[in-house]
Design a protein around this motif. Structure first.
Motif, PDB file in Angstrom:
ATOM      1  N   MET A 120       0.837  -1.175   0.000  1.00 13.24           N
ATOM      2  CA  MET A 120       0.000   0.000   0.000  1.00 13.24           C
ATOM      3  C   MET A 120       0.889   1.249   0.000  1.00 13.24           C
ATOM      4  N   GLY A 121       0.680   2.139  -0.967  1.00 17.11           N
ATOM      5  CA  GLY A 121       1.498   3.333  -1.095  1.00 17.11           C
ATOM      6  C   GLY A 121       1.034   4.453  -0.185  1.00 17.11           C
ATOM      7  N   LEU A 122       1.873   5.431  -0.064  1.00 16.16           N
ATOM      8  CA  LEU A 122       1.529   6.603   0.730  1.00 16.16           C
ATOM      9  C   LEU A 122       0.554   7.486  -0.022  1.00 16.16           C
ATOM     10  N   LYS A 123      -0.352   8.082   0.697  1.00 14.22           N
ATOM     11  CA  LYS A 123      -1.310   9.009   0.108  1.00 14.22           C
ATOM     12  C   LYS A 123      -0.601  10.330  -0.194  1.00 14.22           C
ATOM     13  N   THR A 124      -0.699  10.794  -1.426  1.00 17.53           N
ATOM     14  CA  THR A 124      -0.035  12.044  -1.801  1.00 17.53           C
ATOM     15  C   THR A 124      -0.992  13.063  -2.402  1.00 17.53           C
ATOM     16  N   VAL A 125      -2.263  12.703  -2.523  1.00 21.60           N
ATOM     17  CA  VAL A 125      -3.264  13.589  -3.110  1.00 21.60           C
ATOM     18  C   VAL A 125      -4.251  13.983  -2.020  1.00 21.60           C
ATOM     19  N   PRO A 126      -4.579  15.267  -1.901  1.00 24.04           N
ATOM     20  CA  PRO A 126      -5.530  15.693  -0.877  1.00 24.04           C
ATOM     21  C   PRO A 126      -6.899  15.027  -1.066  1.00 24.04           C
ATOM     22  N   SER A 127      -7.590  14.822   0.041  1.00 23.67           N
ATOM     23  CA  SER A 127      -8.917  14.206   0.022  1.00 23.67           C
ATOM     24  C   SER A 127      -9.961  15.204  -0.480  1.00 23.67           C
ATOM     25  N   ALA A 128     -11.153  14.702  -0.725  1.00 21.87           N
ATOM     26  CA  ALA A 128     -12.262  15.559  -1.157  1.00 21.87           C
ATOM     27  C   ALA A 128     -12.571  16.646  -0.122  1.00 21.87           C
ATOM     28  N   PRO A 129     -12.629  16.322   1.185  1.00 19.41           N
ATOM     29  CA  PRO A 129     -12.874  17.400   2.155  1.00 19.41           C
ATOM     30  C   PRO A 129     -11.785  18.478   2.149  1.00 19.41           C
ATOM     31  N   ALA A 130     -10.540  18.083   1.956  1.00 15.13           N
ATOM     32  CA  ALA A 130      -9.451  19.075   1.895  1.00 15.13           C
ATOM     33  C   ALA A 130      -9.603  19.935   0.649  1.00 15.13           C
ATOM     34  N   ASN A 131      -9.935  19.333  -0.473  1.00 14.93           N
ATOM     35  CA  ASN A 131     -10.135  20.106  -1.701  1.00 14.93           C
ATOM     36  C   ASN A 131     -11.311  21.052  -1.584  1.00 14.93           C
ATOM     37  N   GLU A 132     -12.354  20.626  -0.883  1.00 12.85           N
ATOM     38  CA  GLU A 132     -13.506  21.502  -0.659  1.00 12.85           C
ATOM     39  C   GLU A 132     -13.101  22.707   0.191  1.00 12.85           C
ATOM     40  N   LEU A 133     -12.304  22.465   1.212  1.00 11.03           N
ATOM     41  CA  LEU A 133     -11.836  23.548   2.072  1.00 11.03           C
ATOM     42  C   LEU A 133     -10.932  24.505   1.287  1.00 11.03           C
ATOM     43  N   ILE A 134     -10.127  23.982   0.386  1.00  9.79           N
ATOM     44  CA  ILE A 134      -9.262  24.817  -0.456  1.00  9.79           C
ATOM     45  C   ILE A 134     -10.113  25.692  -1.377  1.00  9.79           C
ATOM     46  N   ARG A 135     -11.162  25.117  -1.962  1.00 10.90           N
ATOM     47  CA  ARG A 135     -12.060  25.920  -2.808  1.00 10.90           C
ATOM     48  C   ARG A 135     -12.716  27.029  -1.989  1.00 10.90           C
ATOM     49  N   TRP A 136     -13.139  26.687  -0.773  1.00 10.52           N
ATOM     50  CA  TRP A 136     -13.742  27.697   0.089  1.00 10.52           C
ATOM     51  C   TRP A 136     -12.739  28.808   0.396  1.00 10.52           C
ATOM     52  N   LEU A 137     -11.506  28.445   0.703  1.00  9.70           N
ATOM     53  CA  LEU A 137     -10.472  29.430   1.005  1.00  9.70           C
ATOM     54  C   LEU A 137     -10.262  30.408  -0.142  1.00  9.70           C
ATOM     55  N   ARG A 138     -10.218  29.879  -1.358  1.00  4.96           N
ATOM     56  CA  ARG A 138     -10.023  30.741  -2.534  1.00  4.96           C
ATOM     57  C   ARG A 138     -11.156  31.751  -2.673  1.00  4.96           C
ATOM     58  N   ALA A 139     -12.386  31.268  -2.544  1.00  5.69           N
ATOM     59  CA  ALA A 139     -13.542  32.162  -2.662  1.00  5.69           C
ATOM     60  C   ALA A 139     -13.563  33.164  -1.504  1.00  5.69           C
ATOM     61  N   TYR A 140     -13.282  32.690  -0.305  1.00  7.64           N
ATOM     62  CA  TYR A 140     -13.268  33.539   0.875  1.00  7.64           C
ATOM     63  C   TYR A 140     -12.215  34.638   0.730  1.00  7.64           C
ATOM     64  N   ALA A 141     -11.044  34.267   0.254  1.00  9.83           N
ATOM     65  CA  ALA A 141      -9.947  35.225   0.117  1.00  9.83           C
ATOM     66  C   ALA A 141     -10.308  36.356  -0.837  1.00  9.83           C
ATOM     67  N   GLU A 142     -10.987  36.026  -1.904  1.00 12.80           N
ATOM     68  CA  GLU A 142     -11.368  37.054  -2.879  1.00 12.80           C
ATOM     69  C   GLU A 142     -12.286  38.098  -2.263  1.00 12.80           C
ATOM     70  N   GLU A 143     -13.140  37.669  -1.346  1.00  6.52           N
ATOM     71  CA  GLU A 143     -14.126  38.577  -0.770  1.00  6.52           C
ATOM     72  C   GLU A 143     -13.698  39.214   0.549  1.00  6.52           C
ATOM     73  N   ARG A 144     -12.918  38.479   1.368  1.00 10.75           N
ATOM     74  CA  ARG A 144     -12.731  38.927   2.738  1.00 10.75           C
ATOM     75  C   ARG A 144     -11.295  39.213   3.190  1.00 10.75           C
ATOM     76  N   ILE A 145     -10.312  38.751   2.441  1.00  8.82           N
ATOM     77  CA  ILE A 145      -8.933  38.952   2.895  1.00  8.82           C
ATOM     78  C   ILE A 145      -8.297  40.110   2.138  1.00  8.82           C
ATOM     79  N   ASP A 146      -7.906  41.119   2.887  1.00  8.08           N
ATOM     80  CA  ASP A 146      -7.242  42.292   2.324  1.00  8.08           C
ATOM     81  C   ASP A 146      -5.814  42.327   2.877  1.00  8.08           C
TER      82      ASP A 146
END
Length: 83
Positions: free
Chosen positions: A1-27
């Motif tokens: 069994m190999g090591l996991k090197t790709v982020p999970s779906a929940p991590a990718n969802e959080l990354i998408r949220w961060l990108r959208a959040y940053a555009e609106e709220r981070i100055d």
């Protein structure tokens, strides 16, 4: 069994949220100018679980492994390295 090197779906969802959040709220310019984070930023990141990514779910965290947490932190660093 190999090591996991790709982020999970929940991590990718959080990354998408961060990108959208940053555009609106981070100055970044204002954060640098004032040399402090606005209180809402810490609250919002905490409410999304970013401050407890590595904590187990039974303790209220997201239960992310190192690959998932690293992917989220990499995105956060790309948005603003001081955060």
């Amino acid at each position: 069994m190999g090591l996991k090197t790709v982020p999970s779906a929940p991590a990718n969802e959080l990354i998408r949220w961060l990108r959208a959040y940053a555009e609106e709220r981070i100055d970044s310019a204002t954060i640098d100018e004032r040399r402090s984070f606005p209180p809402y930023l810490v609250l919002d990141l905490g409410n999304r679980g970013i401050l407890g990514m590595l904590a187990e779910k039974r303790y209220g965290g997201l239960g992310f492994g190192h690959v998932d947490a690293s992917a989220v932190l990499e995105q956060l660093g790309a948005i603003d390295t001081t955060i």
